[in-house]
Scaffold this motif. Structure first.
Motif, PDB file in Angstrom:
ATOM      1  N   ASP A 109       0.848  -1.194   0.000  1.00 24.17           N
ATOM      2  CA  ASP A 109       0.000   0.000   0.000  1.00 24.17           C
ATOM      3  C   ASP A 109       0.879   1.238   0.000  1.00 24.17           C
ATOM      4  N   VAL A 110       0.579   2.153  -0.896  1.00 24.04           N
ATOM      5  CA  VAL A 110       1.334   3.399  -1.014  1.00 24.04           C
ATOM      6  C   VAL A 110       0.386   4.565  -0.794  1.00 24.04           C
ATOM      7  N   ASP A 111       0.772   5.480   0.069  1.00 19.79           N
ATOM      8  CA  ASP A 111      -0.039   6.662   0.362  1.00 19.79           C
ATOM      9  C   ASP A 111       0.835   7.896   0.168  1.00 19.79           C
ATOM     10  N   PHE A 112       0.345   8.846  -0.603  1.00 25.64           N
ATOM     11  CA  PHE A 112       1.105  10.063  -0.895  1.00 25.64           C
ATOM     12  C   PHE A 112       0.684  11.246  -0.024  1.00 25.64           C
ATOM     13  N   ALA A 113       0.134  10.990   1.141  1.00 23.63           N
ATOM     14  CA  ALA A 113      -0.199  12.070   2.074  1.00 23.63           C
ATOM     15  C   ALA A 113       1.067  12.850   2.416  1.00 23.63           C
TER      16      ALA A 113
ATOM     17  N   THR B 222       2.220  15.179   0.313  1.00 23.14           N
ATOM     18  CA  THR B 222       2.684  15.724  -0.964  1.00 23.14           C
ATOM     19  C   THR B 222       2.124  17.134  -1.173  1.00 23.14           C
ATOM     20  N   SER B 223       2.855  17.958  -1.882  1.00 19.87           N
ATOM     21  CA  SER B 223       2.442  19.344  -2.141  1.00 19.87           C
ATOM     22  C   SER B 223       1.076  19.406  -2.821  1.00 19.87           C
ATOM     23  N   GLY B 224       0.424  20.542  -2.626  1.00 22.64           N
ATOM     24  CA  GLY B 224      -0.890  20.752  -3.232  1.00 22.64           C
ATOM     25  C   GLY B 224      -0.808  20.988  -4.721  1.00 22.64           C
ATOM     26  N   VAL B 225      -1.979  21.130  -5.342  1.00 22.14           N
ATOM     27  CA  VAL B 225      -2.031  21.313  -6.793  1.00 22.14           C
ATOM     28  C   VAL B 225      -1.290  22.574  -7.203  1.00 22.14           C
ATOM     29  N   SER B 226      -0.789  22.544  -8.416  1.00 17.92           N
ATOM     30  CA  SER B 226      -0.104  23.691  -8.994  1.00 17.92           C
ATOM     31  C   SER B 226      -1.099  24.554  -9.766  1.00 17.92           C
ATOM     32  N   SER B 227      -0.764  25.814  -9.934  1.00 15.76           N
ATOM     33  CA  SER B 227      -1.581  26.700 -10.768  1.00 15.76           C
ATOM     34  C   SER B 227      -1.354  26.438 -12.248  1.00 15.76           C
ATOM     35  N   TYR B 228      -0.373  25.592 -12.560  1.00 16.15           N
ATOM     36  CA  TYR B 228       0.020  25.354 -13.948  1.00 16.15           C
ATOM     37  C   TYR B 228      -0.134  23.872 -14.309  1.00 16.15           C
ATOM     38  N   GLY B 229       0.095  23.563 -15.590  1.00 17.31           N
ATOM     39  CA  GLY B 229      -0.254  22.263 -16.124  1.00 17.31           C
ATOM     40  C   GLY B 229       0.661  21.110 -15.819  1.00 17.31           C
ATOM     41  N   ILE B 230       1.177  21.024 -14.601  1.00 12.77           N
ATOM     42  CA  ILE B 230       2.019  19.897 -14.195  1.00 12.77           C
ATOM     43  C   ILE B 230       1.306  19.032 -13.160  1.00 12.77           C
ATOM     44  N   ASN B 231      -0.005  19.227 -13.020  1.00 10.73           N
ATOM     45  CA  ASN B 231      -0.790  18.432 -12.088  1.00 10.73           C
ATOM     46  C   ASN B 231      -1.033  17.031 -12.650  1.00 10.73           C
ATOM     47  N   VAL B 232      -1.330  16.095 -11.762  1.00  9.78           N
ATOM     48  CA  VAL B 232      -1.433  14.693 -12.152  1.00  9.78           C
ATOM     49  C   VAL B 232      -2.791  14.123 -11.724  1.00  9.78           C
ATOM     50  N   PRO B 233      -3.623  13.674 -12.662  1.00 15.32           N
ATOM     51  CA  PRO B 233      -4.813  12.902 -12.266  1.00 15.32           C
ATOM     52  C   PRO B 233      -4.381  11.611 -11.583  1.00 15.32           C
ATOM     53  N   VAL B 234      -5.198  11.125 -10.670  1.00 10.13           N
ATOM     54  CA  VAL B 234      -4.783   9.982  -9.854  1.00 10.13           C
ATOM     55  C   VAL B 234      -4.567   8.717 -10.682  1.00 10.13           C
TER      56      VAL B 234
ATOM     57  N   GLY C  71      -6.743  16.944  -3.929  1.00 11.61           N
ATOM     58  CA  GLY C  71      -6.215  18.298  -3.824  1.00 11.61           C
ATOM     59  C   GLY C  71      -4.707  18.377  -3.803  1.00 11.61           C
ATOM     60  N   CYS C  72      -4.034  17.232  -3.643  1.00  8.76           N
ATOM     61  CA  CYS C  72      -2.576  17.279  -3.776  1.00  8.76           C
ATOM     62  C   CYS C  72      -2.241  17.175  -5.259  1.00  8.76           C
TER      63      CYS C  72
ATOM     64  N   ALA D 131      -5.038  15.624  -8.640  1.00  6.57           N
ATOM     65  CA  ALA D 131      -5.641  16.888  -9.047  1.00  6.57           C
ATOM     66  C   ALA D 131      -7.009  16.627  -9.673  1.00  6.57           C
ATOM     67  N   LYS D 132      -7.962  17.410  -9.282  1.00  2.00           N
ATOM     68  CA  LYS D 132      -9.324  17.236  -9.770  1.00  2.00           C
ATOM     69  C   LYS D 132      -9.632  18.193 -10.920  1.00  2.00           C
ATOM     70  N   HIS D 133     -10.633  17.836 -11.715  1.00  2.00           N
ATOM     71  CA  HIS D 133     -11.139  18.707 -12.772  1.00  2.00           C
ATOM     72  C   HIS D 133     -11.574  20.030 -12.164  1.00  2.00           C
ATOM     73  N   PRO D 134     -11.241  21.196 -12.739  1.00  2.00           N
ATOM     74  CA  PRO D 134     -10.642  21.416 -14.053  1.00  2.00           C
ATOM     75  C   PRO D 134      -9.152  21.794 -13.997  1.00  2.00           C
TER      76      PRO D 134
END
Length: 578
Positions: free
Chosen positions: A265-269, A271-283, A319-320, A324-327
């Motif tokens: 089991d891996v948990d990424f709790a 980890t930094s929050g979402v970025s304002s730019y396009g380097i976010n990752v859907p789960v 939210g990390c 990252a959630k839509h949009p």
């Protein structure tokens, strides 16, 4: 049970091997028919076969973990919207939804049901990266996914054999390279069709009416083999963190890994929050690369399917940046997501000392160049008559040194895509690559040296300025060495004229100027002073390291003719040991 029984253990194994051959032909068909360089040259794709529950039974060896492992989840989204009972022969479904596909709008996923004698028996899915999807183009600058291009929900590409021409028209007028993009869509449909044909032929040959028993055999054996491999790892809870550059501020990737009897089991709790730019990752993409990193160390020989993936469970807080959630903008999700195998290696190093590589460049250092009217900053008159083009070319820095072996130079890991030959893009655009060579001294010193990065110097034959869309990491935070190995060299992006460019974001290269992309090297493994003297000398002779670096980092004196000054070397190493 006799060998002639169609479901005997031996015949089940033969069918399993045959199924893998079927999906490999499916993938190779996509490469042979693909239009964009990312598909036909780099192999940035995936192909697989699924049972009627949406479980992946087999995947092609050709392809990338980000596509394969996230596609493994995508088929279930298609089934939820289009139940199996409603699918008809000749139906083809598609989407580029980042959250229900493979992580960003540039990837299309196609799903095709397979029918035999009027009965649905399986589904084939495939994915590839298209060169353009409209919007801002492939890059990090968008603030929402709406800016990143054409967003196509789960829908039909064809209904009972008839292609939706309205969909084709919408795609055609929304992308800059319609021939390549639409061509890739038909290639995806074609490769699935080949998979369907070959599966039916296999079922006829082995005289089976469905895949139920074969599917159970595959998934049960794969799960059992994965659990047996996991139980050889020291159980416990392991934590690791890694800081990477990010767009406008550093990002902390934090993982807690629990190794137990029932799996990992891996948990990424944390980890930094979402970025304002396009380097976010859907789960879905987070799951894909985290599970791949675990499998590389723990169970690399177990075939990849739903059974082997089910014992590696990955979570990340909403939210990390890794959930990252839509949009949220996600076009360059690979910049962050491809770092995750290194994070997994950091956890597993605590459970398996001396058993994992050092950190590598990990994220791709692709050349994404664009030109023509409206594609650059500055005076519009400078590009009014410029040749329009969009080029995506896959390239990579060095990988981390491995236990017992040096890292690989200019090699894409973990993505596995191939470097694109420079002549391919030079033939279809005004791009001109003036230099492409190994970057000397970029591999991290160690008993086992990190792989070298490469240097590319790029301009155009056109007299107008052009732009690059940069999405490069490991500039401020280079790949780290392990067990006494040194860090690899950090990457840089500069201009021939002397200016410095940012690691991320679209930027203009002026008329007659060139961009110089110096890619990072992988981290070293083990103390450099333990590296064999002759291995150091050979590196100097081949130009991988300089004589100065050999002396400074390894304590080896190499003469101008490439031989070792033994007396001087003994003196240098004796001084280092004091």
């Amino acid at each position: 049970m006799s060998i002639n029984d169609p479901l005997s253990p031996i015949r089940l194994q033969l069918m399993w091997d045959r199924l893998i051959a079927v999906v490999e032909e499916q993938a190779l068909t996509l490469i042979r028919t693909g239009f964009s360089t990312s598909t036909r040259e780099a192999g940035d794709l995936s192909a697989g076969v699924f049972d009627l529950r949406g479980d992946m039974l087999a995947q092609a060896v050709t392809g990338t973990p980000g596509h394969i492992n996230s596609m493994a989840r995508a088929v279930r989204h298609f089934i939820a919207k289009f139940p199996v009972a409603t699918m008809k022969e000749g139906d083809i479904f598609l989407t580029n939804d980042p959250w229900k596909g493979t992580g960003h709008l540039h990837d299309f996923t196609f799903v095709t049901p397979t029918f035999r004698r009027g009965k649905m028996v399986a589904m084939f899915a495939s994915t590839c990266h298209v060169v353009d999807i409209g919007g801002r183009g492939m890059g990090t600058d968008a603030r929402q996914v709406f800016e990143e291009g054409l967003y196509i929900p789960l829908m039909r590409f064809a209904r009972e054999g008839k292609v939706d021409e309205t969909l084709i028209d919408i795609v055609t007028v929304n992308v800059r390279e319609p021939v390549q993009v639409v061509g890739d869509l038909y290639s995806l449909a074609t490769c699935n069709e080949i998979g369907c044909r070959r599966l039916v032929e296999m079922m006829d040959e082995f005289a089976i009416d469905d895949l139920d028993r074969l599917g159970r055999h595959i998934l049960e054996k794969s799960k059992q083999a994965s659990l047996e491999a996991i139980r050889k790892v020291k159980p416990g809870i392991y934590k690791f963190s890694m800081t990477v550059d990010g767009y406008d501020k550093p990002i902390d990737l934090v993982a807690t890994m629990k190794v137990g009897e029932s799996g990992i089991d891996v948990d990424f709790a944390g980890t930094s929050g979402v970025s304002s730019y396009g380097i976010n990752v859907p789960v879905c993409y987070t799951e894909a690369y985290a599970s791949f990193g675990v499998k590389c160390i723990v169970a690399p020989k177990v075939p990849n399917n739903e059974g082997s993936l089910s014992v590696i469970r990955v979570t990340a807080p909403e939210g990390c940046i890794l959930n990252a959630k839509h949009p949220s903008p996600v076009a360059a999700r690979h910049v962050t997501g491809q770092m995750l195998p290194d994070v997994m290696f950091g956890c597993l190093h605590q459970a398996k000392p001396h058993g994992v590589p050092a950190e590598g460049t990990s994220c791709l250092w692709n050349l994404f160049a664009l030109g023509g009217p409206g594609r650059t900053d500055g005076d519009p008159s400078e590009t009014a008559n410029a040749i329009p083009f969009t080029v995506m070319s896959f390239h990579a820095g060095g990988t981390g040194a491995r236990p017992g072996a040096d890292g690989l130079s200019a090699t894409a890991f973990p993505s596995g895509v191939k470097n694109v030959p420079i002549e391919v893009n030079e033939a279809v655009s005004p791009i001109l690559v003036w230099r492409k060579e190994y970057r000397q001294d970029s591999g991290g010193p160690g008993e086992f040296r990190g792989g070298l990065g490469q240097i590319m110097e790029v301009g155009t034959l056109d007299t107008a300025p052009f732009a690059i869309s940069a999405y490069y990491d490991r500039i401020d935070h280079p790949p780290r060495g392990r067990e006494g190995g040194h860090n690899g060299a950090a990457g840089t992006v500069t201009l021939k004229s002397g200016g410095k460019l940012r690691g991320m974001g679209q930027q203009t290269v002026g008329q007659h100027d060139r961009v110089i992309i110096s890619m990072p090297g992988g981290g070293g493994l083990g103390s450099p002073r333990r590296r064999a003297v002759e291995a150091v000398a050979q590196d100097v002779r081949e130009g991988f390291i300089s004589a100065e670096a050999a002396r400074r980092d390894y304590g080896v004196a190499v003469t101008p003719d490439g031989t070792v000054d033994t007396a001087e070397t003994q003196k240098l190493r004796a001084l280092a040991a004091e």
